[in-house]
Scaffold this motif. Structure first.
Motif, PDB file in Angstrom:
ATOM      1  N   SER A 224       0.642  -1.236  -0.114  1.00  0.00           N
ATOM      2  CA  SER A 224      -0.053  -0.084  -0.141  1.00  0.00           C
ATOM      3  C   SER A 224       0.941   1.179   0.113  1.00  0.00           C
ATOM      4  CB  SER A 224      -0.892  -0.086   1.233  1.00  0.00           C
ATOM      5  OG  SER A 224      -1.767  -1.094   1.263  1.00  0.00           O
ATOM      6  N   VAL A 226       0.021   5.418   0.622  1.00  0.00           N
ATOM      7  CA  VAL A 226      -0.997   6.026   0.787  1.00  0.00           C
ATOM      8  C   VAL A 226      -0.419   7.529   1.534  1.00  0.00           C
ATOM      9  CG1 VAL A 226      -2.788   4.354   1.500  1.00  0.00           C
ATOM     10  CG2 VAL A 226      -1.314   5.604   3.342  1.00  0.00           C
ATOM     11  N   ASP A 229      -3.288  11.701   5.056  1.00  0.00           N
ATOM     12  CA  ASP A 229      -4.494  12.175   5.666  1.00  0.00           C
ATOM     13  C   ASP A 229      -5.563  11.232   4.790  1.00  0.00           C
ATOM     14  OD1 ASP A 229      -4.127  12.984   2.911  1.00  0.00           O
ATOM     15  OD2 ASP A 229      -4.528  14.996   3.266  1.00  0.00           O
ATOM     16  N   GLY A 230      -5.269  10.193   4.220  1.00  0.00           N
ATOM     17  CA  GLY A 230      -6.291   9.368   3.566  1.00  0.00           C
ATOM     18  C   GLY A 230      -6.535   9.769   1.967  1.00  0.00           C
ATOM     19  N   SER A 250      -2.522  -0.628   7.288  1.00  0.00           N
ATOM     20  CA  SER A 250      -3.682  -0.474   7.791  1.00  0.00           C
ATOM     21  C   SER A 250      -3.642  -0.095   9.632  1.00  0.00           C
ATOM     22  CB  SER A 250      -4.344  -1.809   7.511  1.00  0.00           C
ATOM     23  OG  SER A 250      -5.350  -2.144   8.710  1.00  0.00           O
ATOM     24  N   LEU A 253      -2.242   3.449  10.125  1.00  0.00           N
ATOM     25  CA  LEU A 253      -3.407   4.696   9.765  1.00  0.00           C
ATOM     26  C   LEU A 253      -4.206   4.608  11.045  1.00  0.00           C
ATOM     27  CD1 LEU A 253      -4.119   4.342   6.146  1.00  0.00           C
ATOM     28  CD2 LEU A 253      -3.084   6.038   7.147  1.00  0.00           C
ATOM     29  N   LYS A 254      -4.476   3.276  11.661  1.00  0.00           N
ATOM     30  CA  LYS A 254      -5.168   3.397  12.834  1.00  0.00           C
ATOM     31  C   LYS A 254      -4.634   3.924  14.272  1.00  0.00           C
ATOM     32  CE  LYS A 254      -7.811  -0.877  11.632  1.00  0.00           C
ATOM     33  NZ  LYS A 254      -7.432  -2.232  11.372  1.00  0.00           N
ATOM     34  N   THR A 258      -3.585  11.826  13.211  1.00  0.00           N
ATOM     35  CA  THR A 258      -3.425  12.986  11.958  1.00  0.00           C
ATOM     36  C   THR A 258      -4.240  14.342  12.018  1.00  0.00           C
ATOM     37  OG1 THR A 258      -5.346  11.754  10.804  1.00  0.00           O
ATOM     38  CG2 THR A 258      -2.779  11.218  10.394  1.00  0.00           C
TER      39      THR A 258
END
Lengths: 259, 259
Positions: A224, A226, A229-230, A250, A253-254, A258
């Motif tokens: 991935s 990314v 900020d998604g 994943s 990001l959790k 941010t």
């Protein structure tokens, strides 16, 4: 536009082979070092010379393409239509200047905004990582398998030094859940580590030319890529980027804060 | 006790050459990994097997010597009298397990408490750093010059990850004055960087076997090796150690907050 990923791959490998030969000679010679923004943001004659060489070779082979490059010899690119090459002549300039190892030269190719081909040479080890989704991934002539989709607890992570030390986005919480923290100081070198499973995540503030080649190959390897900020990756801007196995990105990001 | 530094050097180089061959074979094989203190403090079969081999070779060649080693096959050493060998069979175990590169095997020899010989093999690059004050310093068969006495602003520094991330002793103030921060995760690999001028400082909490070989060679190369509280290095205890060029160590000691 009709493009042939295999042909572009051969072109990039040949070009970076030449770049590697030149840079290994250069790294022996004395360098004239100028200061860009600050003392740690060094530009050498070799950056500029290498970029001019790479860009002119691209223009010869692909006159219709546009070029986004670090040192200012590229085009003014306002959108991603057509064939776009991203050129980072020397990635890890501080390693080049201070260490003489762990620096890279990178070229990424995109077609109408879609990742097509990437090529990164680890100059001193003379290893070229190259390929893309269509043709697969290689180190020099050797096809490589995709790295395992390891979780954070099972791998080493590399985070840019300023971000890690200042604990930006609470990134140290991510680091603490991993097997360990490494700092190599060159995006190109670290993309090589990710592609071979030596590290499972890289997080840094990256310019388009820092990210382009690595993004193509890491996505082709099932990883991935990314923005923190998604939002979708914007190849015409700098941004904070996380690259890693799907499981690790994943989890990261959790964990990251941010906002 | 009569000792011959040149003879010990030859013995160590031959021994680490054998260790390197074995470990390169081992690193291909599947590993059975046990957990020592926590998940990041891995001990492999290979650590133990390698230490047993090294210690038995030392005992054969120098039956009168005592051995301080990591995995428990050494002697109970209460003072530094006579000939003492320090053995770290695999330094950078996490790199060995997760990366398959940037790990080392190290042996240091001291006579009546004085540094005598050091030898470190970068296993995957098959480079042995070896020598001492009497005989000079070498990489494999090649004699090397001492690194320049660079100031902090001109070099890269490596600080152990936990210390740097937690800003222990305000070490980030030292990092900010340098050219940049790197984390390689193996003392042995970093000693090689210091001896070749790729980095100018290393700071970490080190056990005797982590420090012994590197201390001998860095001191022989004109660098400073100090404990952070200014006390003399105690080779029978773990301590926070700074190793670097004389200029850098002096600047670091002025900058760090140790109380």
């Amino acid at each position: 536009m009709q493009v042939d990923s295999k042909e572009i791959d051969s072109f990039l490998v040949k070009l970076l082979t030449q770049v590697g030969e030149k840079l290994r000679e250069d790294s022996i010679k004395k360098m004239s070092v100028a200061t860009k923004k600050n003392r740690n943001d060094l530009v050498t004659n070799f950056d500029k010379k290498t970029e001019q060489f790479v860009n002119s070779e691209i223009k010869k082979a692909y006159p219709e393409a546009t070029i986004v490059s670090e040192e200012g010899y590229g085009d003014l690119v306002k959108d991603m239509s057509g064939l776009v090459f991203f050129v980072d002549p020397i990635d890890g300039t501080m390693n080049f200047v201070k260490r003489g190892d762990n620096f890279a030269s990178m070229i990424g190719a995109y077609i109408d905004g879609e990742p097509l081909n990437g090529a990164i040479i680890d100059v001193m080890d003379n290893e070229i990582y190259h390929g893309g989704k269509e043709i697969g991934l290689f180190i020099n002539n050797q096809k490589i398998d995709n790295p395992k989709n390891l979780p954070l607890v099972e791998g080493l992570v590399d985070v840019s030094a300023p971000m890690a030390l200042a604990n930006k986005f609470a990134v140290q919480d991510v680091i603490k859940k991993s097997s360990g923290f490494r700092v190599y100081g060159s995006a190109g070198i670290i993309f090589g580590h990710l592609l071979t499973g030596k590290e499972v995540m890289y997080m840094s503030y990256l310019a388009p030319w820092d990210l382009a080649a690595g993004r193509v190959m890491c996505e082709a390897a099932g990883m991935s890529v990314v923005s923190i900020d998604g939002a979708p990756i914007n190849m015409l801007e700098s941004q904070v980027v996380i690259v890693g196995t799907q499981k690790v990105v994943s989890e990261a990001l959790k964990t990251l804060k941010t906002r």
